[in-house]
Write a protein that holds these residues in place. Sequence first.
Motif, mmCIF file in Angstrom:
data_model
loop_
_atom_site.group_PDB
_atom_site.id
_atom_site.type_symbol
_atom_site.label_atom_id
_atom_site.label_comp_id
_atom_site.label_asym_id
_atom_site.label_seq_id
_atom_site.Cartn_x
_atom_site.Cartn_y
_atom_site.Cartn_z
ATOM 1 N N LEU A 91 0.692 -1.200 0.139
ATOM 2 C CA LEU A 91 -0.023 0.097 -0.036
ATOM 3 C C LEU A 91 0.903 1.385 -0.002
ATOM 4 O O LEU A 91 1.999 1.057 0.454
ATOM 5 C CB LEU A 91 -0.897 -0.029 1.334
ATOM 6 N N GLN A 94 -2.008 7.438 2.786
ATOM 7 C CA GLN A 94 -2.801 7.481 3.969
ATOM 8 C C GLN A 94 -4.097 6.651 3.738
ATOM 9 O O GLN A 94 -5.169 7.390 3.446
ATOM 10 C CB GLN A 94 -2.812 8.979 4.719
ATOM 11 N N VAL A 95 -4.026 5.433 3.686
ATOM 12 C CA VAL A 95 -5.027 4.679 3.360
ATOM 13 C C VAL A 95 -5.803 4.068 4.736
ATOM 14 O O VAL A 95 -4.954 4.073 5.729
ATOM 15 C CB VAL A 95 -5.241 3.597 2.353
ATOM 16 N N ARG A 96 -6.856 3.566 4.824
ATOM 17 C CA ARG A 96 -7.460 2.777 6.027
ATOM 18 C C ARG A 96 -7.563 1.259 5.652
ATOM 19 O O ARG A 96 -7.952 0.976 4.621
ATOM 20 C CB ARG A 96 -8.944 3.273 6.075
ATOM 21 N N TYR A 116 -0.620 2.631 9.341
ATOM 22 C CA TYR A 116 -1.753 2.863 8.951
ATOM 23 C C TYR A 116 -2.983 2.897 9.877
ATOM 24 O O TYR A 116 -2.919 2.048 10.979
ATOM 25 C CB TYR A 116 -2.066 1.579 7.975
ATOM 26 N N ASP A 129 -15.871 2.617 1.247
ATOM 27 C CA ASP A 129 -15.009 3.210 0.155
ATOM 28 C C ASP A 129 -13.703 3.517 0.591
ATOM 29 O O ASP A 129 -12.639 3.791 0.009
ATOM 30 C CB ASP A 129 -15.601 4.140 -0.646
ATOM 31 N N ARG A 130 -13.683 3.984 1.841
ATOM 32 C CA ARG A 130 -12.275 4.420 2.699
ATOM 33 C C ARG A 130 -11.498 3.190 2.658
ATOM 34 O O ARG A 130 -10.131 3.623 2.835
ATOM 35 C CB ARG A 130 -12.848 4.856 4.010
ATOM 36 N N HIS A 131 -11.835 1.964 2.714
ATOM 37 C CA HIS A 131 -10.959 1.047 3.041
ATOM 38 C C HIS A 131 -10.251 0.385 1.794
ATOM 39 O O HIS A 131 -10.919 -0.030 0.950
ATOM 40 C CB HIS A 131 -11.718 -0.279 3.502
ATOM 41 N N ALA A 132 -8.789 0.473 1.700
ATOM 42 C CA ALA A 132 -8.144 0.043 0.624
ATOM 43 C C ALA A 132 -7.451 -1.341 0.583
ATOM 44 O O ALA A 132 -7.277 -1.812 -0.423
ATOM 45 C CB ALA A 132 -6.758 1.109 0.590
ATOM 46 N N ARG A 162 -12.329 0.083 -7.072
ATOM 47 C CA ARG A 162 -11.650 1.481 -6.688
ATOM 48 C C ARG A 162 -10.301 0.868 -6.430
ATOM 49 O O ARG A 162 -9.663 1.801 -5.434
ATOM 50 C CB ARG A 162 -12.509 1.890 -5.440
ATOM 51 N N GLY A 164 -9.052 -1.742 -4.770
ATOM 52 C CA GLY A 164 -8.805 -2.382 -3.381
ATOM 53 C C GLY A 164 -8.198 -3.500 -3.326
ATOM 54 O O GLY A 164 -8.526 -4.459 -4.362
#
Length: 333
Positions: A91, A94-96, A116, A129-132, A162, A164
């Motif tokens: 990754l 700054q992803v969740r 993270y 959608d925040r979760h990569a 997206r 992920g």
Amino acid sequence: MNAPIVHGGGITAAAALYGGRPQDWLDLSTGISPHPAALPDIPPRAWHRLPDAHLVDEAREAARDYYRSGDIQPLPVPGTQSAIQLLPRLLMGQVRIAILGPTYGEYERAFRSGGYDVDILDDIGSIDDRHALVVVVNPNNPDGRIVPAEALVALSERMAARGGILVVDEAFGDTVPDTSIVPQVSRLPNVIVFRSFGKFFGLAGLRLGFVVASRRILDQFENWLGPWAVSGPALTIATSLLRADTAPIRRAIEERGAALRAVLEASDLRICGGTALFSLVDHAEADALHAHLCRHRILVRKFDYAPRWLRFGVAPDVASDGRLGEALQSFNG
């Protein structure tokens, strides 16, 4: 740095606290088969030389057939824990991270150590959608929860739109092969599956696992692990056992699991989950029961995040079932 996770095992520490020699204890704290598979003959060359490429190739081919991964040849790794440590490197930015929990704690620790933000969610419907990257342990440790493969496929497709990644840990999947998502991975390039070797075959000390993923991801993992990551003897053993008839191993584990559940139920303990290799118990006096069993030289797994839970691994034989049953019957908590 995050504090170390408390895992099963630890007989030496338990014996130091409660007495007795480690070999006198009955270790039911892990989810490892108590009957190690018979080891094949290992040619002296496997010990003498660095792991030759043909040993790696043969192990990957055997794993492909055993895990039903189609045209993907799973990558052997020195225990899936080593691959977990590599996940943050996939990754950027700054992803969740979302982890379906509660579950195996090293995932959260690895990602938090990598800087993270991590959300522990109790339902895949809460993933957004925040979760990569999403981690699902399936069957789950310690409650045995199973997310149907079709739900995981749908989640992976939603995440792929997206960019992920979905990580599915099937460490306890050998006894429920029909739940595996591995046969689907060849058409799901954003899915990574971890498979443990040592739990089902009772050879955790071998430190061996497999990763099933797209060629691009497997090449990354192989590069990060460096040369000769898995020993020649481990590769030789894996090739032989993965190509053997595993039905007797599966039957033996199922029989031992059924015997464990019978002992727990006879002691009026409430089983709230588990797999063929362990049962999870909910008990109002879990901490006291854990200490009571330790005084009887029996170690089970307790959880700091769930003080009512105890996880019991399967015992090796009928005599051990009786030993556990007697200890449980004598508890007056």
